[in-house]
Design an enzyme around this catalytic site. Structure first.
Site, PDB file in Angstrom:
ATOM      1  N   LEU B  25       0.849  -1.204   0.000  1.00 21.58           N
ATOM      2  CA  LEU B  25       0.000   0.000   0.000  1.00 21.58           C
ATOM      3  C   LEU B  25       0.878   1.245   0.000  1.00 21.58           C
ATOM      4  O   LEU B  25       0.993   1.936   0.998  1.00 21.58           O
ATOM      5  CB  LEU B  25      -0.916  -0.034   1.220  1.00 21.58           C
ATOM      6  CG  LEU B  25      -2.054   0.984   1.259  1.00 21.58           C
ATOM      7  CD1 LEU B  25      -3.147   0.614   0.281  1.00 21.58           C
ATOM      8  CD2 LEU B  25      -2.626   1.085   2.668  1.00 21.58           C
ATOM      9  N   HIS B  26       1.509   1.531  -1.132  1.00 23.50           N
ATOM     10  CA  HIS B  26       2.291   2.763  -1.220  1.00 23.50           C
ATOM     11  C   HIS B  26       1.356   3.908  -1.596  1.00 23.50           C
ATOM     12  O   HIS B  26       0.132   3.758  -1.546  1.00 23.50           O
ATOM     13  CB  HIS B  26       3.476   2.596  -2.185  1.00 23.50           C
ATOM     14  CG  HIS B  26       3.111   2.219  -3.586  1.00 23.50           C
ATOM     15  ND1 HIS B  26       3.030   3.124  -4.601  1.00 23.50           N
ATOM     16  CD2 HIS B  26       2.788   1.021  -4.127  1.00 23.50           C
ATOM     17  CE1 HIS B  26       2.696   2.498  -5.729  1.00 23.50           C
ATOM     18  NE2 HIS B  26       2.533   1.226  -5.456  1.00 23.50           N
ATOM     19  N   MET B  27       1.902   5.051  -1.951  1.00 24.31           N
ATOM     20  CA  MET B  27       1.052   6.240  -2.044  1.00 24.31           C
ATOM     21  C   MET B  27      -0.044   6.147  -3.105  1.00 24.31           C
ATOM     22  O   MET B  27      -1.178   6.545  -2.870  1.00 24.31           O
ATOM     23  CB  MET B  27       1.914   7.484  -2.273  1.00 24.31           C
ATOM     24  CG  MET B  27       1.207   8.770  -1.872  1.00 24.31           C
ATOM     25  SD  MET B  27       2.200  10.221  -2.202  1.00 24.31           S
ATOM     26  CE  MET B  27       3.298  10.241  -0.793  1.00 24.31           C
TER      27      MET B  27
END
Lengths: 157, 110
Positions: B25-27
């Site tokens: 769950l990166h940006m």
């Protein structure tokens, strides 16, 4: 992951000369090159990649801070540099307000978990109004280093 | 209970989803999550066990640092709680944020 593990304090830019987003990104990449943390030949390419990523969606998450970032083979581990602007830079931020601190993050191609752990640390502290206030007050690389190390020692201050 | 009473009840639904794309769950995925969550009339809370986040705040969601394989508990409260959970599960587990699963040997143990 603590700031001390991924922020290059020697490369801190206490007052960005650029007033625009792309110029600020280029300045921060150059600072990492000058500090010997990125190879000189990769500088232009990394700057271009960060700008391309920024054009897809702004990393100006609001509250006066932007976190431009990209993955690049030149980074052996997550690497960050902080630049500040008293005048403010237009980062097309979500809250449409200028950005006073830019945290540039270069992550390695492999091991995406390290990137997430660095982001987790950055955002946890950015939630804290006191941290944001102190961050904006930093005028020298030494002040910034003190603040980030203080934050490392007191994760929930 | 009359039909009138029922309207005042807050519908609360909870589910657990697992992060299946390699980069976690990166940006960008966090933004997709927030954009989708914001379309529903309900409050959404996401918990990684260590951290609890407002599912409609990008600053909050970015702090979850949910790596590949992480289980996230999503709690929705409000009229569209069930619809929200169904849509968010689809995004996280089926569409996988339009990203690939991990490459072999990419996620080395810390």
């Amino acid at each position: 992951m603590k700031f001390d593990e991924f922020v290059c304090f020697e490369a801190t830019v206490p007052e960005l000369q650029s007033r625009d987003r792309d110029g600020a990104i280029a300045e921060l990449v150059s600072a990492l090159v000058q500090a010997g943390r990125l190879p000189a030949h990769a500088g232009a390419e990394i700057t271009k990649a960060v700008i391309k990523r920024e054009n897809e969606a702004s990393t100006g998450m609001g509250k006066g801070v932007a976190i431009p970032h990209v993955k690049h083979a030149a980074a052996k581990d997550v690497l960050a540099v902080v630049g500040q602007s008293t005048a403010g830079i237009d980062f097309a931020a979500l809250d449409e307000r200028p950005v006073y601190a830019v945290i540039l993050l270069i992550s390695p191609l492999k091991n995406p978990d390290r990137h997430l752990q660095a982001m987790e640390n950055v955002f946890k502290h950015l939630q804290n109004e006191r941290f944001r206030k102190f961050l904006r007050q930093c005028r020298t690389p030494e002040m910034l280093e003190d603040l980030l190390k203080e934050a490392d020692e007191h994760p929930s201050w | 209970m009359s039909a009138g009473d029922k309207i005042l009840e807050t519908v609360v639904r909870e589910t657990t989803v697992q992060i299946k794309n390699g980069d976690g769950l990166h940006m960008r995925p966090a933004m997709q999550f927030v954009d989708l969550a914001s379309q529903f009339d309900c409050e959404i809370t996401v918990s990684s066990g260590r951290t609890e986040a407002d599912g409609k705040s990008i600053m909050h969601m970015s702090m979850l640092a949910a790596t590949y394989g992480t289980q996230l508990k999503i709690r929705a409260a409000g009229p569209q709680a069930q619809e929200a959970l169904d849509a968010l599960r689809e995004l996280v587990e089926v569409r996988m944020f339009d990203e690939p699963p991990p490459k072999p040997n990419e996620n080395q143990p810390q």
